[in-house]
Design an enzyme around this catalytic site. Structure first.
Site, PDB file in Angstrom:
ATOM      1  N   LYS A  75     -16.646  -1.591  -0.611  1.00 33.18           N
ATOM      2  CA  LYS A  75     -15.539  -2.198  -0.138  1.00 33.18           C
ATOM      3  C   LYS A  75     -15.693  -1.538   1.295  1.00 33.18           C
ATOM      4  CE  LYS A  75     -10.270  -2.375  -0.280  1.00 33.18           C
ATOM      5  NZ  LYS A  75      -9.253  -1.899  -1.145  1.00 33.18           N
ATOM      6  N   SER A 150      -6.102  -5.370  -2.204  1.00 35.47           N
ATOM      7  CA  SER A 150      -6.944  -5.799  -0.754  1.00 35.47           C
ATOM      8  C   SER A 150      -8.335  -5.640  -1.318  1.00 35.47           C
ATOM      9  CB  SER A 150      -6.724  -4.577  -0.017  1.00 35.47           C
ATOM     10  OG  SER A 150      -7.244  -3.364  -0.798  1.00 35.47           O
ATOM     11  N   SER A 174      -4.326  -2.565  -5.515  1.00 31.95           N
ATOM     12  CA  SER A 174      -5.385  -3.142  -4.743  1.00 31.95           C
ATOM     13  C   SER A 174      -6.788  -3.217  -5.595  1.00 31.95           C
ATOM     14  CB  SER A 174      -5.745  -2.645  -3.410  1.00 31.95           C
ATOM     15  OG  SER A 174      -4.756  -2.838  -2.417  1.00 31.95           O
TER      16      SER A 174
END
Length: 503
Positions: A75, A150, A174
């Site tokens: 990420k 996210s 997330s």
């Protein structure tokens, strides 16, 4: 290989059926072929293949471990050397870190091969992956739908079969939300169990690291590796209920629980008390999601678990509490991005440094980031600090106490929905109240700092069926137990084995 698990790849590498370089090349090709999903922000093929060659050398020398040669992706809020670290923001559009995050360092030292950096909501603020400066990421089950956020890019990369696992982070859901909406399995550790050093901070007291993979068993080795004390993280846990927080803890816990489940025979979950909060039986829950969750609970019961109705009375308070505390921390954390030392700097003429900072931020931060910074700054001002921030901290304690009471008196784990519905349509998320309500089942877990995961438990009845996730919440530092229970559930269901037809 098509949609291989880590176990599949480890076996193939050990048997010399494939090389780490070949796996990396295949993953890079898949990432290129599926570019339209917009899962990746940065790819450095040369550096990925260099890591793969190093992995092959370790394997040839007999120095490999379980994860050596396995492709993954990070990420893009974990800093990395060689790849850009943008946090999906114009503010850091061209930033390359001089060091690796602790989690990245652990996985690189284990011989994993990084394929690239993954899309997310800007500075991890959002639950749809639409606030990214680099554009929205697309759900591989239906490209007109959001993947969740996210960590949307992480969930997409695994769900689409590009990599078998990916790093992710969870400040209010997330990891769990995109895992649920993309039909994969994701877990966040107990707060403090995994180092946040080198992970770009959003809300420091709630940011928790974790991983996403296809199934629970594939999460064990990686989570075990990254779960340890790190002196560079001021909130890193040194001990977990008397035991040192060291690599090996999660795997030992997982193996012990699996042995216990194996010994129980046909009803492996006998003796396990599964709490079902009455507050999670919400009118906001869609019919498809409710049916899938109820079916999953019946499956747990068929495996021997005792279902116990519990109450988490402050569940409804988690949204206002989170959206005061998280923006307050964000306004402090993001104050370092000023266009002076690094990050975007305005090209407009300015008369003083205050004007430089103001213009640079106005140009570089997206709407959602600015909104949360304004809310947070407001909550921390002298006239409202006691009325908003201090009161929210008191409510946070009540939320944590609800969980502590339930685990001490009524149940061993808690189950419920992850999201109120399946993935929403891209661009259909403009109503702020609706957007925030989508976090109702996940926020309280971060406020309490508990470990939690999402695993596939069904699909909707849409023309293009969409995945639905089951949330599994554990007591502090019980990640291994959660993974063992999830693994046993997945041994008796096939939701986690299903793949998007369009990729």
């Amino acid at each position: 290989m098509s949609f291989p698990t880590i176990a599949d790849l480890n076996k193939a590498l050990a048997n010399k059926e494939v090389s780490a370089v070949e796996l990396a090349q295949e993953a890079l090709k898949k990432a290129a072929d599926l570019k339209e999903l917009n899962a990746f922000i940065d790819i450095n093929e040369e550096l990925s293949l260099k890591q793969a060659r190093t992995a092959d050398e370790l394997i040839a020398a007999g120095k490999a471990n379980y994860l050596t040669g396995i492709p993954l992706a990070h990420k893009d809020n974990y800093v990395t050397t060689g790849w850009k670290t943008t946090a999906a923001s114009k503010m850091l559009e061209n930033y390359v870190s001089p060091f690796d995050a602790s989690v990245v360092d652990d996985l690189r030292n284990a011989g994993t091969v990084n394929i690239g950096k993954l899309n997310l909501d800007e500075f991890a603020m959002g639950s749809s992956n639409e606030t990214s400066f680099f554009g929205a990421a697309l759900n591989p089950w239906d490209k007109s739908k959001i993947p969740g956020g996210s960590s949307g890019g992480s969930a997409i990369a695994v769900a689409a079969g590009i990599v078998p696992f990916a790093t992710a982070s969870d400040s209010g859901g997330s990891i769990r939300q995109p895992s649920a909406l993309c039909g994969v399995t994701g877990i966040k550790g107990t707060y403090g169990s995994i180092s946040r050093w080198g992970m770009i901070a959003y809300a420091s007291s709630m940011d928790q690291a974790g991983l996403i993979a296809r199934n629970a068993d594939d999460l064990v080795a990686g989570l075990d590796l990254i779960s340890h004390f790190d002196e560079r993280d001021s909130n890193s846990a040194t001990h977990c209920f008397g035991a040192p927080n060291t690599s090996g803890r999660v795997k030992a816990q997982y193996d012990a629980k699996r042995a216990e489940l194996d010994a129980a025979g046909a009803t492996p979950l006998s003796g396990l008390r599964v709490g079902v909060p009455s507050e999670y039986q919400s009118d906001e829950l869609s019919a498809d999601a409710d049916a899938a969750i109820q079916s999953a609970i019946k499956q747990l019961e068929a495996l021997g678990a005792t279902i116990v109705e519990i109450s988490l009375p402050h569940t409804a308070d988690c949204i206002p509490t989170y959206y005061i505390l998280a923006p307050a921390e964000a306004s402090s954390n993001l104050s370092r991005f000023d266009g002076v030392r690094f990050g975007h700097r305005t090209a407009e003429p300015v008369d003083n440094i205050g004007e430089l900072i103001a213009l640079s931020r106005a140009e570089a931060f997206g709407d959602e980031v600015r909104r949360r910074m304004f809310i947070g700054t407001y909550a921390l001002t002298e006239g409202y600090y006691d009325a908003l921030y201090v009161k929210a901290q008191r409510v946070r304690r009540l939320i944590a106490d609800d969980f502590k009471r339930a685990f001490a008196e009524q149940c061993d784990v808690i189950v419920g929905p992850v999201t109120p519905s399946t993935a929403r349509t891209l661009g259909d998320n403009k109503d702020l109240k609706t957007e925030w309500l989508n976090d109702i089942f996940t926020l309280s877990v971060n406020l309490a700092g508990l470990p939690a995961m999402s695993l596939p438990c069904g699909f909707s009845n849409d023309a293009k069926p969409l995945p639905i996730g089951l949330q599994l919440i554990g007591n502090y530092f019980n990640e291994g137990q959660l993974l063992a229970i999830a693994d046993r559930f997945q041994q008796h269901t096939d939701w986690h084995t299903r793949k998007p037809t369009e990729v």
